[in-house]
Design an enzyme around this catalytic site. Structure first.
Site, mmCIF file in Angstrom:
data_model
loop_
_atom_site.group_PDB
_atom_site.id
_atom_site.type_symbol
_atom_site.label_atom_id
_atom_site.label_comp_id
_atom_site.label_asym_id
_atom_site.label_seq_id
_atom_site.Cartn_x
_atom_site.Cartn_y
_atom_site.Cartn_z
ATOM 1 N N ASP A 439 10.007 35.774 -48.317
ATOM 2 C CA ASP A 439 9.310 37.056 -48.257
ATOM 3 C C ASP A 439 10.295 38.124 -48.691
ATOM 4 O O ASP A 439 11.496 37.977 -48.519
ATOM 5 C CB ASP A 439 8.817 37.335 -46.833
ATOM 6 C CG ASP A 439 7.632 38.284 -46.822
ATOM 7 O OD1 ASP A 439 6.501 37.823 -46.572
ATOM 8 O OD2 ASP A 439 7.823 39.494 -47.096
ATOM 9 N N ASP A 459 12.559 38.251 -53.288
ATOM 10 C CA ASP A 459 11.463 38.844 -54.049
ATOM 11 C C ASP A 459 10.982 37.780 -55.032
ATOM 12 O O ASP A 459 11.749 37.333 -55.899
ATOM 13 C CB ASP A 459 11.997 40.086 -54.786
ATOM 14 C CG ASP A 459 10.891 40.787 -55.571
ATOM 15 O OD1 ASP A 459 9.840 40.154 -55.824
ATOM 16 O OD2 ASP A 459 11.089 41.950 -55.948
ATOM 17 N N TYR A 553 -6.776 42.821 -59.914
ATOM 18 C CA TYR A 553 -6.693 41.812 -58.859
ATOM 19 C C TYR A 553 -7.513 40.579 -59.232
ATOM 20 O O TYR A 553 -7.019 39.449 -59.199
ATOM 21 C CB TYR A 553 -7.189 42.416 -57.539
ATOM 22 C CG TYR A 553 -7.107 41.458 -56.376
ATOM 23 C CD1 TYR A 553 -5.872 41.142 -55.805
ATOM 24 C CD2 TYR A 553 -8.250 40.867 -55.845
ATOM 25 C CE1 TYR A 553 -5.785 40.264 -54.743
ATOM 26 C CE2 TYR A 553 -8.172 39.977 -54.780
ATOM 27 C CZ TYR A 553 -6.944 39.681 -54.229
ATOM 28 O OH TYR A 553 -6.858 38.801 -53.180
#
Ligand code: ZN
Length: 656
Positions: A439, A459, A553
């Protein structure tokens, strides 16, 4: 030896049982004295019976309790007279002994007492403490170990040659005591095993432990300096080499194993010794260790040869067993190799860590004995076999329940610090997997506690960061069997005409490009999974049913789905299954704020509750629901499913 007695702490342990708890913890918390469940202690004290009478009793450390953390309920009360009667027998099998000891408990809810209970009861002193101290096994794994001990301690101790713990050891001590058990004897050295001390109370037994161990330390410092704390630098290792070795070890064991790499100074110095394969295979410091480390480590990487050797060892000694031998898996638990360093293996990460702790204590003992004291000599293989295939150990294995579904397996979960990623990590941990959580939030390091969790701040859009996170995973757990792709971004709503190029690119970078990079880096590791790897990708309802204002998205998740379908095609030959889930309206994640939900609900003319449940089933979909499906996809139920897309949306008319 550090005397850990503290007057102020000790004052809060009132009475013989509490004082025994305190002293047991002092010994148990020193890893140079006992490791992981080793050692035991007892105190003879009256037991208050429910009738108001007091019964003569002995309180002995119960099995399943660790000396370091024991509490009063971990000391099992037994009828002293009955235990002494058992100890006076000439013959008793260990299985019968344990049944009789269980029956002699004054509290049937107390744990089974230590297998050394008869010995504790026989010793004519109120309090007894027993450890497997490193210095005692150093002195007693020598050619002339008994002479060295006699020279060091004079008549202060009784010396007992090695005998299996249990009834045989108790009988041996009883026989020796007749001639050697004088009043001024303060302890007993069991060759190749450990030290007993006793006293009028636990404090005295502990003090004598400190005194005898300190004398051994001083003698060793004079005759055998501790090895220098330096070693050659560890060599770097290609991830796939380690993953391939783990696969081989797992195949030998018959089940997936966690494999941990250790490259500290002591390990590096030891694995680079010219006499490594001779010295390291002579046997463990004390037979107790065979359960955790096997009789010998694998030197080098020839797993097949180790397995063949193990079968020969079992066949050769099989006749010694007093019960039917169910052969244990033949895979090594410790691997020593000049390039690799030390690997430890176990069905769980805890087992691998215990093997490592034991071996970290083994290395300096072997070196001191070999380099300064005339040579390290362990017990013959037959005695070690007796312990490894002891009826009590075999019975313990048969009683042990089934392992959790994903025991020994390693999962990588991206986006694991929050939301669906976190829920998936929790579900996999629950099912026994070790999880490396990636994370970009630094909080990922502590998202979960426990040895099965490795949180790595990374990342996912940074290929190098992703690569080093995978390297850390392989060093820590040995390979990768499962990957859950949950990291993703969910941008604010924007019509195509108003969508900026930057916005489009940043969504694609996280939701698609980063996953393509991750797949590239993961594939060689997944292909080496001993179980056949599984990948689960978190898609979206927007793939089958896109929504206005979510162009970037929806397009990114559609591209991700196509990428995953092609991975399913390309990787099937490697036994890797790749499946997708398409959740909708999972509001208990970081993506959804209360304001955002209120704004969306208002847009559809719904209340917040109606908006949360706007699906055919009228059900609220949670991240735990998604995680349960993801975990199931990683399990046996979906053994023959790949390339599937499963909606987790409460039913949606446009999807159905
Ligand atoms: Zn012991």
């Amino acid at each position: 030896m550090e005397d850990r007695w503290d007057e102020r702490d000790a004052a809060s342990y009132v009475g013989p049982i509490a004082q025994c708890v305190y002293c047991t913890r002092l010994i148990g918390s020193d890893p140079a004295l006992v490791l992981h469940g080793g050692g035991n202690s007892s105190v003879k004290a009256p037991f208050p019976d429910i009738t108001g009478a007091e019964v003569d009793a002995i309180f002995v450390k119960g099995s399943g309790w660790d000396m370091a953390t024991i509490e009063a309920p971990g000391l099992t009360p037994l009828r002293l007279g009955r235990v002494q009667e058992l100890g006076a027998l000439d013959e008793l099998s260990d299985v019968d002994m344990m049944r009789e000891l269980d029956a002699a408990r004054l509290d049937p809810a107390a744990p089974s007492p230590s297998v050394e209970t008869l010995l504790h009861a026989y010793l004519p002193h109120p309090a007894v403490q027993h450890s497997h101290a490193d210095v005692i096994v150093t002195l007693t794994n020598l050619d002339d170990g008994d002479a060295v001990v006699r020279d060091l301690y004079g008549d202060d101790v009784v010396i007992v040659p090695y005998v299996m713990p249990g009834f045989d050891l108790a009988r041996e001590v009883r026989q020796r005591w007749a001639s050697e058990g004088r009043d001024d004897v303060v302890g007993m050295v069991l060759l190749n095993h450990g030290l007993f001390t006793w006293g009028s109370d636990s404090a005295e037994a502990y003090r004598r432990h400190v005194q005898l161990i300190s004398r051994a330390e001083a003698w060793l410092d004079e005759h055998a300096p501790s090895p220098a704390e330096v070693g050659p630098a560890a060599k770097s290792l290609v991830m796939t080499e380690l993953a391939a070795l783990r696969r081989h070890l797992s195949e030998a064991a018959g089940h997936p194993m966690i494999v941990q790499r250790h490259t500290g100074d002591a390990v590096q110095r030891f694995v680079n010794r010219d006499d490594l394969s001779d010295l390291a295979t002579r046997g463990p410091l004390t037979p107790d260790h065979v359960i955790r480390t096997k009789r010998a480590p694998l030197i080098g990487r020839d797993v097949d040869e180790y397995v063949a050797d193990y079968h020969r060892y079992v066949d050769h000694h099989r006749h010694r067993a007093r019960t039917t031998v169910v052969e244990l898996d033949p895979a090594p638990r410790v691997v020593l190799d000049p390039t690799v360093g030390m690997l430890t293996a176990g069905r769980s990460v805890k087992d691998a860590q215990i093997a490592a702790d034991i071996y970290h204590h083994t290395i300096p003992v072997l070196e001191r004995a070999e380099d300064h004291l005339g040579g390290y000599r362990a017990l013959p293989a037959g005695d070690l076999f007796d312990m490894e295939y002891w009826a009590l150990e075999q019975a313990k294995l048969q009683r042990a329940g089934k392992h959790p579904e994903l025991a020994g397996q390693v999962a990588v979960v991206t986006g694991a610090a929050s939301g669906i990623g976190r829920a998936c990590a929790a579900a996999l941990l629950d099912r026994g997997a070790c999880v490396a959580g990636l994370d970009r939030s630094a909080g990922v390091a502590t998202t979960f506690a426990g040895p099965g969790w490795l949180g790595v701040e990374a990342d996912v859009t940074d290929d190098d960061a992703q690569q080093s996170a995978l390297e850390a995973t392989v060093e820590h757990f040995g390979g990768v069997d499962i990957a859950v792709v949950a990291a993703g971004v969910f941008p604010t709503s924007a019509a195509i005409a108003a969508l900026s190029a930057d916005e489009w690119r940043s969504v694609m970078a996280v939701n698609v490009d980063a996953v393509a990079g991750l797949f590239r880096a993961l594939h060689p590791l997944l292909a080496l999974s001993p179980t056949g790897a599984r990948v689960v990708v978190i898609g979206s309802k927007n793939v089958p049913a896109p929504g206005r204002g979510a162009a970037a998205y929806s397009a990114s998740k559609a591209a991700l789905t196509q990428l995953s379908r092609i991975a399913a095609l390309e990787w099937a030959a490697d036994g890797i299954r790749v499946n997708m889930v398409h959740p909708d309206a999972v509001f208990d994640t970081g993506l959804w704020t209360d304001e955002l939900i209120a704004e969306r609900a208002a847009r559809y003319g719904l209340t917040i509750d109606e908006y949360r449940r706007r699906n055919l089933l009228g059900a609220e979909v949670t991240s735990a629901d998604v995680a349960a499906v993801v975990a199931a996809l990683c399990g046996e139920t979906f053994r023959v499913t790949t390339g599937a897309q499963i909606p987790i949306d409460g039913g949606n008319e446009r999807v159905v």
